[in-house]
Design a protein around this motif. Structure first.
Motif, mmCIF file in Angstrom:
data_model
loop_
_atom_site.group_PDB
_atom_site.id
_atom_site.type_symbol
_atom_site.label_atom_id
_atom_site.label_comp_id
_atom_site.label_asym_id
_atom_site.label_seq_id
_atom_site.Cartn_x
_atom_site.Cartn_y
_atom_site.Cartn_z
ATOM 1 N N ASP A 15 -33.561 33.228 29.912
ATOM 2 C CA ASP A 15 -34.483 33.157 31.045
ATOM 3 C C ASP A 15 -35.656 32.240 30.739
ATOM 4 N N CYS B 59 -24.656 37.109 33.927
ATOM 5 C CA CYS B 59 -24.049 36.015 34.691
ATOM 6 C C CYS B 59 -23.457 34.916 33.810
ATOM 7 N N THR C 204 -29.541 38.740 35.656
ATOM 8 C CA THR C 204 -30.041 37.930 34.553
ATOM 9 C C THR C 204 -28.924 37.151 33.866
ATOM 10 N N PRO C 205 -29.281 36.125 33.069
ATOM 11 C CA PRO C 205 -28.268 35.346 32.353
ATOM 12 C C PRO C 205 -27.446 36.168 31.370
ATOM 13 N N LYS D 298 -38.639 38.957 36.493
ATOM 14 C CA LYS D 298 -37.774 40.129 36.633
ATOM 15 C C LYS D 298 -38.470 41.460 36.383
ATOM 16 N N SER E 103 -30.114 35.585 39.223
ATOM 17 C CA SER E 103 -30.243 34.983 37.900
ATOM 18 C C SER E 103 -30.672 33.537 38.107
#
Length: 471
Positions: free
Chosen positions: A233, A157, A153-154, A312, A176
């Motif tokens: 997201d 990342c 996920t952001p 997710k 991501s």
């Protein structure tokens, strides 16, 4: 259905058993390094080769070949959400690091012809963006890693990538959405020098989901309720070239309530809006604890859409089994599957063999998180081609010419950039993303069945999607 209470974040993590632990792969020569704060970083070093000796005896001379010159080790830093809300993304880390250690125990020949050992230093982002930034900085400045790898996920990342960009260290990302990292608030591409990704796009997910809906044989009114929490997201999914564009092109109408704030215990407003608008499909991307609360409250309030899909929240079995009816019928992203049978570039196994190895060594059901191993394959491929592996500029050139197939599919960074293709940004190549539906399993309580390969070319479609069945 019986009335069920909301699940808190702490309860969810306890139920799912996803709290995780620090990686303990084995230290080799590297040992354990202590990072800043209270965290320990695990350093795994591939075993050094035996020394070569030339022996001279009377009446005969035997010369043993010296082999390639040895260079300094390559140190790879991995930032991973081992604990916290996104720990499902890291659940395979201990396994794949052990697999990599065994596969590379004799080192690799890098692009300069030298033999080098590989060291892996792992740090836990704790599913927190501030922590991810801190440990990424520590890896570069204190542990002196040559490259950073990040997945999950952001929240992991993006801060890792920001540190790599600021400190001049190459970063490879996966699992991501690429839009959340490479598009600005205005939807325009952002230039980055050091950051690259084998990163999915929500446009892939939507293309696969809609393909599954439309080939199911079930008629819907094409009204889609979009459920999001207020995070990066959501911004990536709702970028102009992402979900809104793909849905509109296929004739779907989106119903988008206000993004919820976490922790989210009450979804009455969202459910009421979906019911009043007649939504027959649910889509979006959500963290498992809040998605679980939404599902339970939907049943309690009599909202029963024909299809329920999410990003997710529906990738991993450990999360899915905490939902009502073990999540049977829910549709999520197929980010990796044993049926893909992609050859591992570092061993004799393929996707099916990797899944079997994971189950044998962990005693757990295989997980799509095994696909996170693909970014490590990519990194090793880069160093095998880098003409000067100790020069980060040379490593960048090797990244930019990546062309090969790893566990999340084919990549070719030499292809022309195409906004609607697999290479939408100079620094991004998309992985395979299909759609999977969770079904009652034969070996495990629930198992994913691939129901679309619209953006996972060449992978097998195992069945058609089926509408939800409510008890």
């Amino acid at each position: 259905m019986p009335q069920e209470r909301a699940v808190s974040r702490r309860e969810f993590l306890k139920i799912a058993g996803l709290a995780g632990a620090a990686v303990g792969v084995g230290a080799g020569m590297g040992g354990l390094l202590t990072a800043c704060g209270e965290e320990e970083a695990t350093t795994t070093t591939t075993a050094a080769p035996p020394s070569t000796t030339a022996t001279t005896a009377p009446a005969s001379t035997t010369t043993v070949s010296a082999g390639p010159e040895e260079g300094r080790p390559i140190k790879i830093g991995v930032v991973s959400p081992k604990t916290g809300n996104f720990s499902v993304f890291a659940i395979s880390d201990d396994w794949w690091i052990g697999h990599a250690k065994e596969a590379l125990k004799d080192g690799i020949i890098t692009g300069d012809g030298k033999k080098r050992m590989i060291e892996i230093v792992v740090k836990d982002s704790q599913s927190d963006s501030n922590r991810a930034a801190q440990v990424a900085g520590d890896l570069v400045q204190l542990d002196k890693v040559d490259i950073l790898l990040a997945s999950g996920t952001p929240d992991t990342c993006n801060p890792v990538s920001d540190q790599g960009e600021a400190l001049g260290c190459p970063v490879l990302n996966s699992f991501s959405p690429w839009q959340a990292l490479f598009l600005g608030p205005d939807g325009k591409p952002l230039e980055k020098k050091w950051v690259f990704g084998n990163m999915l796009g929500s446009e892939q997910t939507i293309a696969s989901f809609t393909d599954a809906f439309e080939n199911s044989g079930t008629q819907t009114n094409k009204k889609v309720g979009m459920l999001f929490q207020n995070d990066a997201d959501a911004q990536g999914w709702m970028a102009p070239n992402a979900a809104p564009k793909v849905f509109a092109e296929k004739g779907y109408t989106l119903v988008v309530p206000t993004y919820y704030q976490v922790p989210a215990e009450d979804f009455t407003a969202q459910i009421s809006m979906f019911k009043s608008e007649g939504c027959e499909i649910i889509c979006g991307t959500n963290d498992p604890p809040w998605f679980s609360n939404f599902l339970k409250q939907s049943l309690q309030q009599g909202f029963r859409p024909k299809f329920i899909s999410s990003g997710k929240a529906l990738i991993f079995p450990q999360a899915v089994m905490t939902y009502p009816n073990n999540g049977v019928g829910l549709i999520g992203e197929c980010a990796w599957h044993p049926a893909w049978k992609i050859k591992d570039t570092l061993s004799d196994l393929d996707s099916e063999g990797l899944a079997a190895d994971y189950e044998a060594k962990t005693g757990q059901q295989w997980t799509p998180a095994i696909g996170c191993y693909g970014k490590f394959e990519w990194a090793i491929d880069v160093y095998k081609r880098a003409e000067n592996p100790e020069d980060k500029e040379s490593v960048l050139e090797a990244i930019k010419t990546t062309k090969g197939t790893f566990q999340q599919g084919y990549m070719d960074f030499t292809e022309p950039v195409s906004p609607d293709g697999f290479h939408p940004h100079p620094n991004v190549y998309k992985p395979y993303i299909g759609a999977q539906q969770w079904r009652k399993g034969t070996k495990y309580p629930v198992e994913p069945v691939q129901v679309s390969n619209a953006t996972a070319p060449g992978t097998p479609v195992q069945d058609k999607a089926q509408p939800m069945v409510y008890e």
